[in-house]
Design an enzyme around this catalytic site. Sequence first.
Site, mmCIF file in Angstrom:
data_model
loop_
_atom_site.group_PDB
_atom_site.id
_atom_site.type_symbol
_atom_site.label_atom_id
_atom_site.label_comp_id
_atom_site.label_asym_id
_atom_site.label_seq_id
_atom_site.Cartn_x
_atom_site.Cartn_y
_atom_site.Cartn_z
ATOM 1 N N CYS A 43 0.948 -1.291 -0.090
ATOM 2 C CA CYS A 43 0.146 -0.089 0.150
ATOM 3 C C CYS A 43 0.844 1.102 0.169
ATOM 4 C CB CYS A 43 -0.895 0.106 1.024
ATOM 5 S SG CYS A 43 -1.933 -1.410 1.141
ATOM 6 N N HIS A 83 -3.195 7.034 2.806
ATOM 7 C CA HIS A 83 -3.759 5.643 2.141
ATOM 8 C C HIS A 83 -4.882 5.163 2.582
ATOM 9 C CE1 HIS A 83 -3.900 1.599 1.139
ATOM 10 N NE2 HIS A 83 -3.824 1.105 2.312
ATOM 11 N N ASN A 96 -10.062 -0.465 0.661
ATOM 12 C CA ASN A 96 -8.723 -0.419 0.481
ATOM 13 C C ASN A 96 -8.166 -1.020 -0.890
ATOM 14 O OD1 ASN A 96 -5.789 -0.459 0.444
ATOM 15 N ND2 ASN A 96 -5.886 -1.483 2.659
HETATM 16 N N1 ACO Z 1 -17.829 -9.018 10.243
HETATM 17 C C1 ACO Z 1 -18.301 -9.195 11.436
HETATM 18 N N2 ACO Z 1 -17.579 -9.452 12.598
HETATM 19 C C2 ACO Z 1 -16.238 -9.409 12.285
HETATM 20 C C3 ACO Z 1 -15.750 -9.336 11.121
HETATM 21 C C4 ACO Z 1 -16.523 -8.929 9.819
HETATM 22 N N3 ACO Z 1 -16.122 -8.903 8.438
HETATM 23 N N4 ACO Z 1 -14.384 -9.272 10.813
HETATM 24 C C5 ACO Z 1 -13.731 -9.699 12.119
HETATM 25 N N5 ACO Z 1 -15.103 -9.861 12.815
HETATM 26 C C6 ACO Z 1 -15.161 -10.186 14.373
HETATM 27 C C7 ACO Z 1 -14.107 -10.678 14.786
HETATM 28 O O1 ACO Z 1 -13.963 -12.202 14.440
HETATM 29 C C8 ACO Z 1 -14.014 -10.592 16.474
HETATM 30 O O2 ACO Z 1 -14.801 -11.369 16.852
HETATM 31 P P1 ACO Z 1 -14.649 -11.886 18.403
HETATM 32 O O3 ACO Z 1 -14.498 -10.812 19.194
HETATM 33 O O4 ACO Z 1 -15.715 -12.886 18.456
HETATM 34 O O5 ACO Z 1 -13.183 -12.717 18.209
HETATM 35 C C9 ACO Z 1 -14.668 -9.141 16.366
HETATM 36 O O6 ACO Z 1 -15.226 -8.865 15.086
HETATM 37 C C10 ACO Z 1 -13.434 -7.991 16.483
HETATM 38 O O7 ACO Z 1 -12.413 -8.346 15.513
HETATM 39 P P2 ACO Z 1 -11.001 -7.181 15.752
HETATM 40 O O8 ACO Z 1 -10.281 -7.929 14.837
HETATM 41 O O9 ACO Z 1 -10.714 -7.079 17.075
HETATM 42 O O10 ACO Z 1 -11.775 -5.944 14.945
HETATM 43 P P3 ACO Z 1 -11.091 -4.593 15.001
HETATM 44 O O11 ACO Z 1 -11.907 -3.560 15.447
HETATM 45 O O12 ACO Z 1 -9.729 -4.676 15.172
HETATM 46 O O13 ACO Z 1 -11.249 -4.079 13.232
HETATM 47 C C11 ACO Z 1 -10.007 -4.345 11.269
HETATM 48 C C12 ACO Z 1 -10.724 -5.342 12.485
HETATM 49 C C13 ACO Z 1 -11.029 -3.556 10.690
HETATM 50 C C14 ACO Z 1 -9.250 -5.225 10.342
HETATM 51 C C15 ACO Z 1 -8.851 -3.398 11.880
HETATM 52 O O14 ACO Z 1 -8.145 -3.875 12.894
HETATM 53 C C16 ACO Z 1 -8.150 -2.710 10.610
HETATM 54 O O15 ACO Z 1 -8.514 -1.783 9.985
HETATM 55 N N6 ACO Z 1 -6.796 -2.953 10.923
HETATM 56 C C17 ACO Z 1 -5.876 -2.280 9.841
HETATM 57 C C18 ACO Z 1 -6.207 -3.115 8.517
HETATM 58 C C19 ACO Z 1 -5.220 -2.503 7.456
HETATM 59 O O16 ACO Z 1 -5.341 -1.301 7.302
HETATM 60 N N7 ACO Z 1 -4.854 -3.409 6.570
HETATM 61 C C20 ACO Z 1 -4.413 -2.821 5.419
HETATM 62 C C21 ACO Z 1 -2.833 -2.654 5.316
HETATM 63 S S1 ACO Z 1 -2.354 -1.989 3.943
HETATM 64 C C22 ACO Z 1 -1.577 -3.026 2.731
HETATM 65 O O17 ACO Z 1 -0.573 -3.267 2.491
HETATM 66 C C23 ACO Z 1 -2.546 -4.252 1.938
#
Ligand code: ACO
Length: 333
Positions: free
Chosen positions: A117, A258, A288
């Site tokens: 990214c 980004h 993204n």
């Molecule tokens: N729908 C419903 N529930 C979900 C989903 C979904 N799509 N995805 C995860 N959950 C659940 C999980 O299983 C978890 O359940 P549990 O508590 O029973 O275990 C709960 O939701 C919370 O999950 P978390 O991972 O703690 O959620 P968080 O608030 O951290 O959000 C997210 C997750 C959106 C991925 C966030 O951490 C994020 O945006 N991180 C950065 C990711 C990013 O920027 N990636 C791109 C990098 S750039 C590149 O190089 C490609």
Amino acid sequence: MSMQSSSIIIRGLGSYIPKKQLSNDDLAKIVDTSDEWIQTRTGIKTRHIASMEENPSDMGTQAAETAIKNAGLNKKDIDLLVVATMTPDLPFPSTACITQAKLGLRTIPAFDISAACSGFLYVLDTVYHLLRSGPYKNALVIGAEKMSSTLDWQDRTTCVLFGDAAGAAVLSKVDTPNVGILGSTLGADGTDPSILHMPAGGAACPASAESIEKRQHYLRMNGREVFRLAVRAMEQATRTILDQFDLKPEDIACIIPHQANVRIMQSLGKYLQVPEEKIFINLNKYGNTSAASIPVAITEAHKQGRIHPGDYVILVAFGAGLTWGATLIKWHS
Ligand code: ACO
């Protein structure tokens, strides 16, 4: 910073978004998720998915056609092509070479840069220095991604986050001093690639019946860890480049981060003490799109009149690697 007699400006911009939309409600029919969860946790409402026939080179070609036209140039004027992508059409040759042929460019140098990214900012800095020191005048730079080809559509923790797109810019050397791209800061920390990676498909683990059975040809991510590191890396990169030019966050007219998660962008604004209206966000429409996200966002910010001549603009990114970077631009007239 010393005065420069010539500058590198962004002379033309273009973007391409595939037609097919996939909304959060559509995704809720495929995996156990909801529009409410996706919007609250990420800010994403919908994303676009490329067709089987649309590869990164095809999307990049479309974006580039617009960028060259908007720059007021012809294809024969382009003397360098660099593509940022983590989803190349093929392992080799490069997507840049394939794109060069599709665009009908001259036999100019063409190569890819892989920094996930942060890829577009790695390209901007590389091309900035090649234009300053090399025999080139006009470079075409593209960020093109078909993230949908890397996603495990059974994994709700990743498949809801990404989309497909391409953005392009023509960078030109001009005689006016101290406008355009003023400088960049880039960084990488490869100590733990597993934070965000695709385990198989490379030389370390070529495709096999076993790798397919283990679903190793899909993107895997520790989302929480990426979130934490992203905010810190983007804040530090922004402060580093501002310090280099004796500027403060309040001098910035527009920050184009980004587009990964609206909460990451809001946290960045909070830590830098930059008001939300100065942070450009279009993640809600596209998800993204990795290396395409920044060139698509600048194209839209420019079209919407969010960037004016003389404005200081910051582009800031982080991605797999981990990689990060920030670029400072003084928008040209
Ligand atoms: N729908 C419903 N529930 C979900 C989903 C979904 N799509 N995805 C995860 N959950 C659940 C999980 O299983 C978890 O359940 P549990 O508590 O029973 O275990 C709960 O939701 C919370 O999950 P978390 O991972 O703690 O959620 P968080 O608030 O951290 O959000 C997210 C997750 C959106 C991925 C966030 O951490 C994020 O945006 N991180 C950065 C990711 C990013 O920027 N990636 C791109 C990098 S750039 C590149 O190089 C490609």
